[in-house]
Structure formats: C-alpha cells, structure tokens
Design an enzyme around this catalytic site. Structure first.
Site, PDB file in Angstrom:
ATOM      1  N   GLU A  28      -2.241   2.176  -1.359  1.00  0.00           N
ATOM      2  CA  GLU A  28      -1.102   1.782  -0.543  1.00  0.00           C
ATOM      3  C   GLU A  28       0.181   1.679  -1.363  1.00  0.00           C
ATOM      4  O   GLU A  28       0.141   1.335  -2.551  1.00  0.00           O
ATOM      5  CB  GLU A  28      -1.371   0.412   0.098  1.00  0.00           C
ATOM      6  CG  GLU A  28      -2.592   0.387   0.992  1.00  0.00           C
ATOM      7  CD  GLU A  28      -3.027  -1.011   1.371  1.00  0.00           C
ATOM      8  OE1 GLU A  28      -3.602  -1.160   2.454  1.00  0.00           O
ATOM      9  OE2 GLU A  28      -2.804  -1.945   0.578  1.00  0.00           O
ATOM     10  N   THR A  70     -11.802  -3.852  -8.328  1.00  0.00           N
ATOM     11  CA  THR A  70     -11.675  -3.479  -6.913  1.00  0.00           C
ATOM     12  C   THR A  70     -10.220  -3.236  -6.546  1.00  0.00           C
ATOM     13  O   THR A  70      -9.889  -2.299  -5.820  1.00  0.00           O
ATOM     14  CB  THR A  70     -12.252  -4.591  -6.026  1.00  0.00           C
ATOM     15  OG1 THR A  70     -13.646  -4.742  -6.313  1.00  0.00           O
ATOM     16  CG2 THR A  70     -12.077  -4.273  -4.547  1.00  0.00           C
ATOM     17  N   ASP A 117     -21.658 -16.862  -1.564  1.00  0.00           N
ATOM     18  CA  ASP A 117     -21.522 -15.409  -1.654  1.00  0.00           C
ATOM     19  C   ASP A 117     -22.915 -14.818  -1.517  1.00  0.00           C
ATOM     20  O   ASP A 117     -23.905 -15.435  -1.930  1.00  0.00           O
ATOM     21  CB  ASP A 117     -20.903 -15.014  -3.002  1.00  0.00           C
ATOM     22  CG  ASP A 117     -20.401 -13.576  -3.030  1.00  0.00           C
ATOM     23  OD1 ASP A 117     -19.183 -13.378  -3.193  1.00  0.00           O
ATOM     24  OD2 ASP A 117     -21.231 -12.651  -2.906  1.00  0.00           O
ATOM     25  N   ASP A 148      -8.138  -6.675   5.456  1.00  0.00           N
ATOM     26  CA  ASP A 148      -6.789  -6.226   5.117  1.00  0.00           C
ATOM     27  C   ASP A 148      -6.594  -4.725   5.296  1.00  0.00           C
ATOM     28  O   ASP A 148      -5.687  -4.139   4.708  1.00  0.00           O
ATOM     29  CB  ASP A 148      -6.439  -6.619   3.682  1.00  0.00           C
ATOM     30  CG  ASP A 148      -7.427  -6.070   2.661  1.00  0.00           C
ATOM     31  OD1 ASP A 148      -8.362  -5.351   3.071  1.00  0.00           O
ATOM     32  OD2 ASP A 148      -7.255  -6.355   1.461  1.00  0.00           O
ATOM     33  N   VAL A 201      -2.964 -10.490   5.356  1.00  0.00           N
ATOM     34  CA  VAL A 201      -3.284  -9.133   4.892  1.00  0.00           C
ATOM     35  C   VAL A 201      -2.509  -8.768   3.630  1.00  0.00           C
ATOM     36  O   VAL A 201      -2.791  -7.761   2.983  1.00  0.00           O
ATOM     37  CB  VAL A 201      -3.006  -8.073   5.986  1.00  0.00           C
ATOM     38  CG1 VAL A 201      -3.882  -8.308   7.190  1.00  0.00           C
ATOM     39  CG2 VAL A 201      -1.536  -8.032   6.376  1.00  0.00           C
ATOM     40  N   LYS A 222      26.232  14.163 -15.802  1.00  0.00           N
ATOM     41  CA  LYS A 222      26.156  15.373 -14.993  1.00  0.00           C
ATOM     42  C   LYS A 222      25.427  16.506 -15.717  1.00  0.00           C
ATOM     43  O   LYS A 222      25.288  17.608 -15.169  1.00  0.00           O
ATOM     44  CB  LYS A 222      27.563  15.839 -14.604  1.00  0.00           C
ATOM     45  CG  LYS A 222      28.303  14.859 -13.701  1.00  0.00           C
ATOM     46  CD  LYS A 222      29.662  15.411 -13.293  1.00  0.00           C
ATOM     47  CE  LYS A 222      30.389  14.463 -12.359  1.00  0.00           C
ATOM     48  NZ  LYS A 222      31.703  15.002 -11.929  1.00  0.00           N
TER      49      LYS A 222
END
Length: 360
Positions: free
Chosen positions: A68, A96, A173, A239, A305, A341
């Site tokens: 993203e 991750t 977990d 998310d 999120v 330039k």
C-alpha cells in the site's frame, strides 16, 4: 560584458533515518516517551483534520498479502508511507509488516525526511489505539485482553499501560509460542500478565479488548455473546478487504468509531455492513463535535485500519526527535545542480567526449 548571476541554492539534502538509527532514537528517548509523543502529535493533527488533503490508501493486493501507498498533505507538508502486509512472511524470516516513509516540503517538493517506518508504524498504531481508548473507553479501565500476541502486541500493551492506565493484560493467541514471547517481553513492565486458554477466557472481566490477529481471513475472533456491558473493543487486525475479526452482530451491539470512513468501509470491520451503516469519525469526538462514550454500560468499538494522517504525525515526531538527538544522516537523495536547468550536465562531468557518442 554581461554580469554573472549567482542563483540561490536551497538545501536539497534529506535527513535519512535508518532502521538501526530509529532503534537508537527510541532507546535514548524511551519507548514510553515515544508512544506519548506520537499520541500527542496524532491528537494535534486530528484536531486540524479539515486542513488535510485526504484520500484512501492505494493498495495492490496479491494472494499472499498487500502493498500500500498512504499519502496525505496539508499546506506545508506532504507525506506518504509505503507499507506491506504479508502474514506468511515470518516463515521466510521476514516481518509481516515492513514500511518506510517520506516527509516533503509542499512549497518545493523537496524530500526533507526519508525514514524507516516498520518500528515506527508499530508505535503509531499503538499510540492511535490509546488515543481512541482515552476518548471511548471507561476512564476507570484497568484490564485489557490482548487477542493476537504477534509483533504489535507489546506496543499495544505498553501504550495502554502508560497512556490509558491499564494495569493487567490477559493474553491469548492460537500460537502458544507467540504468547510466551509476549509474556517474556512484558516481564519487567510492571503489568500483571495472565495467560489464557481461549478468547472467551481472556475477555472475561476485561474493560478493553484489543484484537490484533494477522491472518487474511473473514474470521470471527469476537462474537456478540462474548461482550460485557461497558467494554471497549479495539479492533486493529482487520485492515484490508476480506479480512475481519468481529462478528457482524458485535458492530450492531455498540457504537462504532473509525478513522476515515471512506477507507474503513472498504477495509475495516464495517466492510461487512451496509453502505449506510452509521459510524462516527474519531476526529469529531476529539474536537467535541460528536459524543464519545455516553454511559458506563455502553459498548464502544474502534474499527482501526490505520490512516495516513497517523503516519504523518509519527514522521513529524521522529524527525523532530532525530534533530533533537542528532540521530540520522544527511544524504543527497536529489542531485545538487550548479544550474537547475542543466540536469544532463551532471553526466558530462568527468566523461570523455567519445563516451557521449551514440553506438553506430
């Protein structure tokens, strides 16, 4: 003879904050101070919400994850974050979540800061959760359930301890090794740590419940029958499209608060709900335009999120802290030109004429 004109040259160098330098910065300032500083920056920036040019993040999805770009800007500063989310990365020895970001001057486009954002994202996510909880959870909240004990979990626990006043965390977990890691890392924190055998057990008696699981799946980590009056749900793991943690009925049992509704309707828990499902953007609560928690018995849900403004705030904090501590280095990310330039002129320096000729 025409007089030579000397053009002014602004500093085009960029402050670079590498991953090791970010670690040094956090160690020197202290994690609690960094979490508090980022939370303060987030709060100040959310209070000027309407000054920002906002958009949902641009995402590229694959079978294994997502990459993203998260841009945002006000009149003075532009920022973006590059971030991925690949739950299977740990099998390859990779994080991750990996990220970096930029702060740039909107007047000239000059990149002023190039920074790691993997560690910083963990801090900003935890700080954002704490900012929301201070506005939405019961003020006397002391017990938090942490469902999902991966890389983000320590930051959440410590942010809620230092910024919200949590004294006990209840852990669960599906991977016992993750819970053992979290318990060990919190050993000297001063928190009372209880390891639980299920989500139900962890949530029992909790004032705040944080879900922060990684799997990209339509999961139901929390169901409506697990809720207790007055709970605040801090839903962090859902998310992206196709990834949720809450049963839809949980969202109808309480009031739902979001960061930026156009993004959350695509990626958050409310992707399960109709397009007109009522939510409140958190900035409105912080600014006093909408109420937060209305009673001790009310259930509140922060459908988090992650939004680009939080990274803008975190980058501001890291830049200022780096300058304060003298951490980071100046790099020439942008060519420094004698004549702005004549970009081609940088190639001519030290190049023999023959090398400029085209190949026959």
């Amino acid at each position: 003879m025409r007089a030579e004109t000397t053009l002014p040259h602004a500093d085009a160098s960029t402050l670079y904050l590498s991953a090791p330098e970010a670690v040094e910065l956090v160690r020197r300032k202290g994690l609690a101070a960094c979490l508090s500083g980022i939370a303060d920056c987030i709060t100040k920036d959310f209070l000027r919400w309407e000054q920002f040019d906002k958009s949902a993040r641009v995402a590229s999805y694959s079978q294994d994850g997502v990459i993203e770009l998260m841009p945002i800007a006000d009149d003075a500063t532009y920022s973006f974050k590059y971030v991925n989310g690949h739950p299977r990365n740990t099998r390859l020895g990779l994080s991750t979540v990996m990220a970096f970001g930029v702060l740039a001057d909107t007047a000239t486009g000059t990149p002023q800061l190039l920074s790691e954002l993997t560690l910083t994202t963990a801090m900003r996510t935890a700080a954002m959760s704490a900012v929301a909880a201070r506005a939405l959870a019961r003020p006397d909240s002391r017990v938090m359930a942490l469902i999902g004990n991966g890389a983000q979990s320590e930051f959440q626990a410590l942010a809620f301890q230092h910024l919200v006043g949590i004294t006990e965390v209840r852990l669960y977990d599906t991977d016992p090794a993750a819970t053992a890691k979290l318990r060990a890392n919190l050993q000297s924190s001063g928190l009372l740590v209880t390891v639980c055998a299920s989500t139900v057990e962890a949530m029992r008696g909790a004032d705040i419940v944080t879900t922060i699981t990684a799997d990209k799946a339509r999961a139901t980590i929390i169901t409506a029958d697990m809720l207790e009056p007055g709970m605040h749900i801090n839903a962090v793991g859902g998310d992206c499209p196709g990834k949720t943690e809450l049963q839809a009925e949980v969202l109808t049992r309480g009031r739902v608060f979001v960061e930026y509704a156009p993004q959350t309707r695509i990626e958050g828990e409310i992707q399960q709900m109709p397009a007109d499902f009522a939510v409140t953007e958190l900035w409105q609560v912080l600014a006093g335009r909408q109420p937060g928690r209305r009673s001790d018995d009310e259930v509140t849900v922060f459908d988090s999120v992650g939004f680009a403004l939080e990274d803008f705030s975190a980058l501001r904090f890291m830049r200022d802290a780096a300058l304060e501590l003298g951490v980071g280095e100046r790099i020439q990310l942008i060519p420094e030109l004698a004549d702005p330039k004549d970009l081609f002129g940088t190639l001519r320096q030290g190049i023999a004429p023959a090398r400029l000729q085209a190949v026959a």
